[in-house]
Design a protein around this motif. Structure first.
Motif, PDB file in Angstrom:
ATOM      1  N   ARG A   1       0.833  -1.211   0.000  1.00 52.25           N
ATOM      2  CA  ARG A   1       0.000   0.000   0.000  1.00 52.25           C
ATOM      3  C   ARG A   1       0.864   1.257   0.000  1.00 52.25           C
ATOM      4  O   ARG A   1       0.545   2.252  -0.664  1.00 52.25           O
ATOM      5  CB  ARG A   1      -0.930  -0.001   1.219  1.00 52.25           C
ATOM      6  N   GLY A   2       1.977   1.218   0.737  1.00 54.90           N
ATOM      7  CA  GLY A   2       2.902   2.350   0.733  1.00 54.90           C
ATOM      8  C   GLY A   2       3.540   2.565  -0.624  1.00 54.90           C
ATOM      9  O   GLY A   2       3.728   3.706  -1.072  1.00 54.90           O
ATOM     10  N   MET A   3       3.870   1.472  -1.292  1.00 56.49           N
ATOM     11  CA  MET A   3       4.416   1.550  -2.648  1.00 56.49           C
ATOM     12  C   MET A   3       3.392   2.195  -3.592  1.00 56.49           C
ATOM     13  O   MET A   3       3.731   3.066  -4.416  1.00 56.49           O
ATOM     14  CB  MET A   3       4.755   0.139  -3.125  1.00 56.49           C
ATOM     15  N   ASN A   4       2.139   1.814  -3.470  1.00 58.31           N
ATOM     16  CA  ASN A   4       1.081   2.372  -4.314  1.00 58.31           C
ATOM     17  C   ASN A   4       0.927   3.869  -4.063  1.00 58.31           C
ATOM     18  O   ASN A   4       0.820   4.670  -5.008  1.00 58.31           O
ATOM     19  CB  ASN A   4      -0.240   1.653  -4.028  1.00 58.31           C
ATOM     20  N   ALA A   5       0.951   4.262  -2.792  1.00 63.35           N
ATOM     21  CA  ALA A   5       0.822   5.677  -2.460  1.00 63.35           C
ATOM     22  C   ALA A   5       2.015   6.471  -2.978  1.00 63.35           C
ATOM     23  O   ALA A   5       1.864   7.583  -3.504  1.00 63.35           O
ATOM     24  CB  ALA A   5       0.690   5.845  -0.946  1.00 63.35           C
ATOM     25  N   SER A   6       3.205   5.905  -2.854  1.00 66.23           N
ATOM     26  CA  SER A   6       4.405   6.590  -3.345  1.00 66.23           C
ATOM     27  C   SER A   6       4.360   6.744  -4.860  1.00 66.23           C
ATOM     28  O   SER A   6       4.663   7.812  -5.397  1.00 66.23           O
ATOM     29  CB  SER A   6       5.657   5.810  -2.927  1.00 66.23           C
ATOM     30  N   ASP A   7       3.998   5.681  -5.570  1.00 69.41           N
ATOM     31  CA  ASP A   7       3.892   5.760  -7.027  1.00 69.41           C
ATOM     32  C   ASP A   7       2.901   6.841  -7.445  1.00 69.41           C
ATOM     33  O   ASP A   7       3.080   7.528  -8.451  1.00 69.41           O
ATOM     34  CB  ASP A   7       3.429   4.420  -7.604  1.00 69.41           C
ATOM     35  N   ARG A   8       1.853   6.990  -6.671  1.00 65.82           N
ATOM     36  CA  ARG A   8       0.803   7.971  -6.986  1.00 65.82           C
ATOM     37  C   ARG A   8       1.254   9.399  -6.674  1.00 65.82           C
ATOM     38  O   ARG A   8       0.672  10.370  -7.171  1.00 65.82           O
ATOM     39  CB  ARG A   8      -0.453   7.629  -6.182  1.00 65.82           C
TER      40      ARG A   8
ATOM     41  N   SER B   1      13.518   0.294   1.568  1.00 65.59           N
ATOM     42  CA  SER B   1      14.001   0.726   0.251  1.00 65.59           C
ATOM     43  C   SER B   1      12.962   1.562  -0.487  1.00 65.59           C
ATOM     44  O   SER B   1      13.302   2.533  -1.179  1.00 65.59           O
ATOM     45  CB  SER B   1      14.403  -0.489  -0.597  1.00 65.59           C
ATOM     46  N   ILE B   2      11.677   1.213  -0.350  1.00 67.69           N
ATOM     47  CA  ILE B   2      10.629   1.998  -1.017  1.00 67.69           C
ATOM     48  C   ILE B   2      10.508   3.376  -0.356  1.00 67.69           C
ATOM     49  O   ILE B   2      10.324   4.398  -1.035  1.00 67.69           O
ATOM     50  CB  ILE B   2       9.283   1.257  -0.979  1.00 67.69           C
TER      51      ILE B   2
ATOM     52  N   HIS C   1      12.195   9.384  -0.380  1.00 66.25           N
ATOM     53  CA  HIS C   1      13.079  10.444   0.124  1.00 66.25           C
ATOM     54  C   HIS C   1      13.969  10.986  -0.995  1.00 66.25           C
ATOM     55  O   HIS C   1      14.196  12.196  -1.084  1.00 66.25           O
ATOM     56  CB  HIS C   1      13.945   9.908   1.260  1.00 66.25           C
ATOM     57  N   LEU C   2      14.479  10.117  -1.860  1.00 67.48           N
ATOM     58  CA  LEU C   2      15.308  10.577  -2.981  1.00 67.48           C
ATOM     59  C   LEU C   2      14.509  11.484  -3.902  1.00 67.48           C
ATOM     60  O   LEU C   2      15.011  12.520  -4.362  1.00 67.48           O
ATOM     61  CB  LEU C   2      15.845   9.384  -3.772  1.00 67.48           C
ATOM     62  N   LEU C   3      13.274  11.112  -4.182  1.00 70.39           N
ATOM     63  CA  LEU C   3      12.442  11.930  -5.069  1.00 70.39           C
ATOM     64  C   LEU C   3      12.150  13.296  -4.455  1.00 70.39           C
ATOM     65  O   LEU C   3      11.914  14.263  -5.187  1.00 70.39           O
ATOM     66  CB  LEU C   3      11.133  11.194  -5.374  1.00 70.39           C
ATOM     67  N   ARG C   4      12.182  13.362  -3.143  1.00 70.81           N
ATOM     68  CA  ARG C   4      11.941  14.625  -2.445  1.00 70.81           C
ATOM     69  C   ARG C   4      13.257  15.355  -2.121  1.00 70.81           C
ATOM     70  O   ARG C   4      13.259  16.316  -1.374  1.00 70.81           O
ATOM     71  CB  ARG C   4      11.167  14.352  -1.148  1.00 70.81           C
ATOM     72  N   ALA C   5      14.377  14.855  -2.694  1.00 67.31           N
ATOM     73  CA  ALA C   5      15.708  15.446  -2.467  1.00 67.31           C
ATOM     74  C   ALA C   5      16.112  15.404  -1.001  1.00 67.31           C
ATOM     75  O   ALA C   5      16.861  16.274  -0.533  1.00 67.31           O
ATOM     76  CB  ALA C   5      15.764  16.873  -3.007  1.00 67.31           C
TER      77      ALA C   5
END
Length: 598
Positions: A366-373, A404-405, A410-414
């Motif tokens: 579910r966290g992966m889905n939210a992050s992808d979104r 890791s997800i 965090h990487l995408l948010r710098a």
């Protein structure tokens, strides 16, 4: 009973007969926006979005609201600031039905064409951009629901009834090989092998002519093979079925995927022959998991098998089997970018789950889905709880996966330091578990963190190792991410030709199977476009930007929708900037907002 149709040409019906519609296209535009936005919008925002060309935008909004109230009747409520639309039970809105599991899936076959078909607002370019994105997204939701209905009917042994749903899914998205495979499988199981073979040929021609692709072996096999099919004669008895089940598990752990699948098929067939339904449910679950997680290009067959496992688990009271099957179905939908059906399956899994070792992976997906979104607050909450529950129950692999997800977000948010902490712990756990099949993913992410910190040498060592291991594992997701990382590395060194070659490689690798992880595909596209724009190669960037915009919209990847519009703006499409600002307002990412000019 009243029905509001927003799919196809918009219309209102009362008791099955057409009713007088509201005047003006902007009335329909306003209604659709109110129904489909996540949060109630403010009146000033709506006035600027839809009526910015009017002398008095707020007055134009008030007039349009009055027109909608007249057409919808006093039972519907449109009021407040922010503006909220609510409808009583006797007013049905077709697009809202897509968020529910209908008691009768036949209603899906009655849904019309695209959202607000025929409606365009040239005077409101930001709204037109929103509408284009929503058309892609809603079409994908309809497609996902059609697929879900077809799978359920196949699992219930009603293949002939599944055919219309699979056929509609193909019509919605004819360039998706998985939809053709579902239709081929439905036709074959319904006994129409000739039609199944014709559909294989249709798909082969279409994908070759439109995309230059060769179809996967799974498509052809679907014309003659059903789920759970064993290719040799059964061996005899429950002991044989249980033995095949254990042999299949062992083969998969050893990396012998084909041998493992064959053993599991044998286990399913033998359990059915000796009428041990609990054992058959377990064997179907293991086969479905293997087809989704271990095999390449086998998700469609895996989903059919998992539906069968769920049906048997329900009949036999096998709660744990149902929990796992729902979770794996949810994972497959997340990878395919079908957010709504993913949450539906994962919600069912979570409702049945009782223990930390069941809940940790569900919350992780579910966290992966939210992050992808692009919903980072929800992603961090879900992934944090997943990692904590995994730690409590001693599931180190799940803990490493969830960390890791979270690190990727965090990487995408710098947020490089937070990403590095999570990745260090993830890599430590992966090495403790000797989980080599997963290692390329956190290793590639850690290399990206190193690149952001200026450590090119350390990043290069990690990326080269991740690339070699990913190729040895034959994993298109890991290959695509590692190749992307190598492209970034060469770009950081000023070696732009090599960077372009690696990014081309990343695009090819991340899309080489039909059941690809769509977020990685989109992420690689975004990186390739950024690199091409950096080299002033606009003709190279333009088709990639169009592909990213369509993919991000269909798969509800909101941050990447923003990035696609920013790319279009940099390519000279001035109106795209207003659209990027509109969509960016709904994504909680400070790094993204810095990229959107004020």
């Amino acid at each position: 009973m009243a029905r509001i149709r927003l799919l196809g040409p918009p219309a209102i019906e009362r008791d099955g007969a057409p009713a007088r519609p509201p005047r003006g296209r902007k009335s329909w535009a306003l209604l659709a926006y109110l129904v489909l936005t996540d949060r109630p919008p403010g009146r000033r925002h709506l006035a600027e979005l839809l009526f910015g060309d009017a002398d008095d935008p707020l007055a134009a909004l008030r007039w349009t609201l009055a027109e909608l109230r007249r057409a919808l009747g006093p039972a519907a409520s449109l009021g407040g600031d922010p503006l909220v639309a609510s409808f009583p039970a006797d007013i049905e809105v077709d697009v809202l039905l897509l968020g529910r599991d209908p008691a009768d899936p036949a209603a899906l076959l009655e849904l019309g064409g695209e959202l607000l078909e025929g409606v365009q607002l040239a005077s409101s370019p930001a709204f037109d951009s929103w509408l284009l994105v929503e058309r892609h997204r809603v079409s994908a939701v309809v497609e996902a629901r059609l697929r879900q209905a077809a799978y359920a009917l196949l699992a219930a042994g009603r293949a002939r009834e599944a055919v219309p749903y699979a056929s509609r899914a193909v019509a919605r998205n004819p360039l998706e090989e998985g939809n053709h495979e579902l239709l081929v499988r439905s036709l074959a199981l319904a006994g129409d092998r000739a039609a199944a073979a014709r559909q294989v040929a249709v798909c082969e021609d279409l994908l070759r002519n439109e995309l230059g692709l060769t179809v996967s072996p799974a498509l052809r096999e679907a014309a003659s093979a059903g789920p759970g099919r064993a290719t040799v004669l059964p061996l005899g008895g429950r002991a044989a079925a249980a033995g095949q089940l254990e042999a299949g598990r062992a083969a998969l752990l050893a990396g012998a995927v084909d041998a493992g699948l064959e053993c599991l098929r044998q286990a399913v067939a033998e359990a059915a022959r000796c009428q041990d339904e609990r054992l058959r449910a377990t064997a179907l679950l293991e086969l479905g998991k293997a087809l989704v997680h271990s095999a390449r290009g086998r998700d469609e067959e895996g989903v059919v098998v998992l539906h069968e496992a769920i049906q048997l688990a329900g009949q036999e009271g096998e709660r744990a089997t149902a929990v796992t099957a729902y979770r794996v179905l949810g994972f497959a939908e997340v990878q395919a970018g079908r957010r709504g059906t993913a949450e539906s399956w994962l919600g069912r899994a979570q409702a049945l789950a009782e223990t930390d070792d069941e809940l940790a992976p569900i919350l992780g997906v579910r966290g992966m889905n939210a992050s992808d979104r692009g919903d980072y607050p929800a992603a961090f909450e879900l992934l944090g709880e997943s990692a904590e529950r995994a730690h409590r129950c001693g599931d180190q692999r799940q803990q490493a996966w969830s960390l890791s997800i979270a690190a990727r977000a965090h990487l995408l948010r710098a947020e490089r330091s937070q990403a590095s902490v999570a990745l260090s712990r993830s890599l430590e756990l992966v090495r403790q578990q000797r989980w080599m099949a997963f290692l390329p993913w956190p290793q590639t992410l850690r290399a990206e963190a190193d690149l952001l910190g200026g450590d090119l040498e350390g990043a290069g060592e990690r990326l080269e190792h991740a690339w070699v291991l990913a190729c040895r594992l034959d994993d298109p997701c890991w290959e695509g991410m590692a190749a992307r990382g190598l492209g970034l590395l060469h770009a950081a060194k000023g070696e732009h030709r090599a960077a372009a070659r690696w990014l081309d490689e990343a695009l090819a690798r991340s899309t080489r199977v039909p059941d690809r992880y769509q977020w990685i595909h989109a992420h690689v596209l975004d990186t390739a476009i950024t690199a091409a724009l950096g080299r002033d190669e606009h003709e190279r960037a333009r088709p990639l930007a169009r592909a990213l915009a369509a993919l991000a919209a269909r798969c509800d990847m909101r941050e990447l929708v923003v990035r696609a519009h920013l790319h279009h703006w940099r390519l000279g499409e001035g109106r795209a900037l207003a659209s990027a600002r509109l969509f960016a307002a709904g994504v909680d990412n400070p790094a993204l907002l810095k990229d959107v000019p004020a």
